[in-house]
Design an enzyme around this catalytic site. Structure first.
Site, PDB file in Angstrom:
ATOM      1  N   THR A  94     -33.145 -26.082 -27.765  1.00  0.00           N
ATOM      2  CA  THR A  94     -33.645 -27.732 -27.076  1.00  0.00           C
ATOM      3  C   THR A  94     -33.873 -26.900 -24.962  1.00  0.00           C
ATOM      4  OG1 THR A  94     -32.292 -28.974 -25.173  1.00  0.00           O
ATOM      5  CG2 THR A  94     -31.230 -27.003 -26.114  1.00  0.00           C
ATOM      6  N   ILE A  95     -35.050 -28.183 -25.394  1.00  0.00           N
ATOM      7  CA  ILE A  95     -36.692 -27.935 -23.805  1.00  0.00           C
ATOM      8  C   ILE A  95     -35.054 -27.830 -22.500  1.00  0.00           C
ATOM      9  CG2 ILE A  95     -38.534 -28.571 -25.278  1.00  0.00           C
ATOM     10  CD1 ILE A  95     -37.697 -31.252 -23.325  1.00  0.00           C
ATOM     11  N   ASP A  96     -33.812 -28.699 -22.476  1.00  0.00           N
ATOM     12  CA  ASP A  96     -33.685 -28.503 -21.593  1.00  0.00           C
ATOM     13  C   ASP A  96     -32.092 -27.063 -20.824  1.00  0.00           C
ATOM     14  OD1 ASP A  96     -33.943 -30.938 -21.645  1.00  0.00           O
ATOM     15  OD2 ASP A  96     -31.916 -31.715 -22.418  1.00  0.00           O
TER      16      ASP A  96
ATOM     17  N   THR B 137     -25.454 -31.663 -31.556  1.00  0.00           N
ATOM     18  CA  THR B 137     -25.726 -30.935 -32.991  1.00  0.00           C
ATOM     19  C   THR B 137     -23.837 -30.182 -32.842  1.00  0.00           C
ATOM     20  OG1 THR B 137     -27.765 -31.284 -32.784  1.00  0.00           O
ATOM     21  CG2 THR B 137     -26.891 -29.597 -34.274  1.00  0.00           C
TER      22      THR B 137
ATOM     23  N   ARG C  53     -48.039 -41.475  -6.091  1.00  0.00           N
ATOM     24  CA  ARG C  53     -48.838 -42.043  -7.437  1.00  0.00           C
ATOM     25  C   ARG C  53     -47.389 -41.407  -8.339  1.00  0.00           C
ATOM     26  NH1 ARG C  53     -51.925 -45.089  -5.624  1.00  0.00           N
ATOM     27  NH2 ARG C  53     -53.164 -44.868  -6.389  1.00  0.00           N
TER      28      ARG C  53
HETATM   29  O1  F6P Z   1     -32.586 -33.312 -25.623  1.00  0.00           O
HETATM   30  C1  F6P Z   1     -34.306 -33.635 -25.220  1.00  0.00           C
HETATM   31  C2  F6P Z   1     -34.749 -34.797 -24.346  1.00  0.00           C
HETATM   32  O2  F6P Z   1     -35.944 -33.981 -24.533  1.00  0.00           O
HETATM   33  C3  F6P Z   1     -34.589 -34.310 -23.387  1.00  0.00           C
HETATM   34  O3  F6P Z   1     -35.062 -33.636 -22.154  1.00  0.00           O
HETATM   35  C4  F6P Z   1     -34.739 -36.186 -22.581  1.00  0.00           C
HETATM   36  O4  F6P Z   1     -33.699 -36.579 -21.604  1.00  0.00           O
HETATM   37  C5  F6P Z   1     -33.903 -36.605 -23.948  1.00  0.00           C
HETATM   38  O5  F6P Z   1     -34.331 -35.288 -25.106  1.00  0.00           O
HETATM   39  C6  F6P Z   1     -35.296 -37.643 -24.958  1.00  0.00           C
HETATM   40  O6  F6P Z   1     -34.915 -38.042 -26.097  1.00  0.00           O
HETATM   41  P1  F6P Z   1     -35.601 -39.069 -27.215  1.00  0.00           P
HETATM   42  O7  F6P Z   1     -36.799 -38.133 -27.522  1.00  0.00           O
HETATM   43  O8  F6P Z   1     -34.603 -39.418 -27.851  1.00  0.00           O
HETATM   44  O9  F6P Z   1     -36.385 -40.031 -26.342  1.00  0.00           O
END
Ligand code: F6P
Length: 357
Positions: A134-136, A114, A275
């Site tokens: 972003t959660i990242d 973005t 698991r």
């Molecule tokens: O960028 C945020 C995120 O949740 C990442 O942590 C994850 O790898 C990706 O998006 C998942 O993407 P999508 O929602 O397109 O499957």
């Protein structure tokens, strides 16, 4: 009168609504008349002129609401300069819609991709203010992004739940945490959940070191092991492959994700029961945690202030406990990764956590 376009783009996360509410509350509290154009489903809305006029009432009661009231979509930056299936020039279309609606600026909430597009729009002459979601937590130029702490809470809850069942059954458990390119979420949730082994993309693993860590725990009397593994965790061998070689390997890949591959290898090498649990998109869902509500509100308010002052071309970021303005050209195209030498990694290692390296 200020005419403001707003959009949320890329994968959603918690506190997008809280951030937009912060912007609008700040603007309406200033007494300045505002018109808000909410573009639907990210850049798509701006490209195709799909918007909704929003009033203060639309932002009432959304502080605690997950997702985004505007909807979101992924519109890859690399395709922005390519015409759509009907030959439409997307960048020109975005500019035309901006000028047609006589907008003063765009408020864009998003992550890495973005921000590349937001910076391109700035270069094209549009007024842009962005907010880091972003959660990242991998956006360059800010110590923190909103959504991250909420996701840490959810991934940690998952590891906590797994802990009790792993202990009862004496099993090895892998919790796969989101993050294809960076490991902030896995590192933080792993440490918060007391994981014994944490695997992140920035620190390639050696399966024998993982087995060593598991067997070491067993020798010390621990019957179970918890592993927090990022979606993008990669073995030392795979990290050495060229892009082409890696692509070739992935053509015949038989596992749903890397965690299953690691589980299989551990099982084969030790005979132990392994698991895998994948919380997946739950990590992006639900209400924002209190930290994110406050943080997103602060960022939103500062964005509102910048709009009132006519300051454009910045991401509102957070550095050394201060809200800061970061020029968009500095943010675009860079990732904030976990350095293997970061003190947090060293501290995790000091407490006995293995990174499989
Ligand atoms: O960028 C945020 C995120 O949740 C990442 O942590 C994850 O790898 C990706 O998006 C998942 O993407 P999508 O929602 O397109 O499957």
């Amino acid at each position: 009168m200020k005419r403001i376009g707003m959009l949320t783009s890329g994968g959603d996360c918690q506190a997008l609504n809280a951030a937009m509410r912060g912007v609008v509350k700040c603007l309406s509290c200033s007494g300045e008349a505002v018109e808000i154009y909410g573009f639907l489903e990210g850049y798509k809305g701006l490209i195709y002129g799909d918007f909704r006029m929003l009033t203060g009432a639309d932002f009432s009661g959304i502080l605690t609401k997950g997702g985004t009231i505007l909807g979101s979509s992924r519109t890859p930056f690399k395709l922005m300069r390519e015409p759509d299936e009907n030959g439409l020039d997307k960048v020109e279309a975005m500019k035309q819609n901006y000028y047609k609606l006589k907008l003063d600026c765009l408020v864009i909430l998003g992550g890495n991709g973005t921000h590349k597009t937001a910076n391109m729009l700035r270069e094209e002459g549009l007024n842009v203010v962005t907010l880091p979601k972003t959660i990242d937590n991998d956006l360059w130029g800010t110590d923190m992004t909103f959504g991250f702490q909420s996701a840490v809470d959810i991934a940690t809850d998952c590891i906590d739940c797994i802990h009790t069942t792993a202990a009862s059954h004496g099993r090895i458990f892998i919790v796969e945490v989101m993050g294809h390119k960076v490991g902030w979420l896995t590192l933080n949730a792993g440490m918060a959940g007391g994981a014994d082994i944490i695997l992140i993309p920035e620190i390639p693993y050696d399966i024998d070191k993982i087995v060593e860590a598991i067997e070491g725990r067993a020798k010390r009397g621990s019957k179970f092991t918890i592993m927090a593994v990022a979606e993008g965790a990669i073995s030392k061998a795979d990290a050495k492959l060229s892009k082409k070689e890696y692509k070739e390997k992935m053509k015949n890949y038989q596992y749903p994700s890397v965690s299953y591959e690691i589980a299989d290898e551990i099982q084969k090498k030790t005979g132990l029961d392994v698991r895998v649990t994948v919380p997946g998109h739950t990590q992006r869902g639900g209400s924002p945690c209190p930290y994110d509500r406050v943080f997103a509100t602060r960022l939103g308010a500062e964005a509102g202030k910048m709009i009132l002052n006519g300051e454009y071309g910045f991401m509102v970021g957070y550095k050394n406990r201060e809200i800061v303005k970061v020029p968009l050209e500095e943010v675009a195209g860079k990732l904030k990764m976990v350095s293997p030498d970061a003190t947090i990694v060293q501290e995790a290692k000091l407490t006995g956590i293995s990174f499989g390296d």
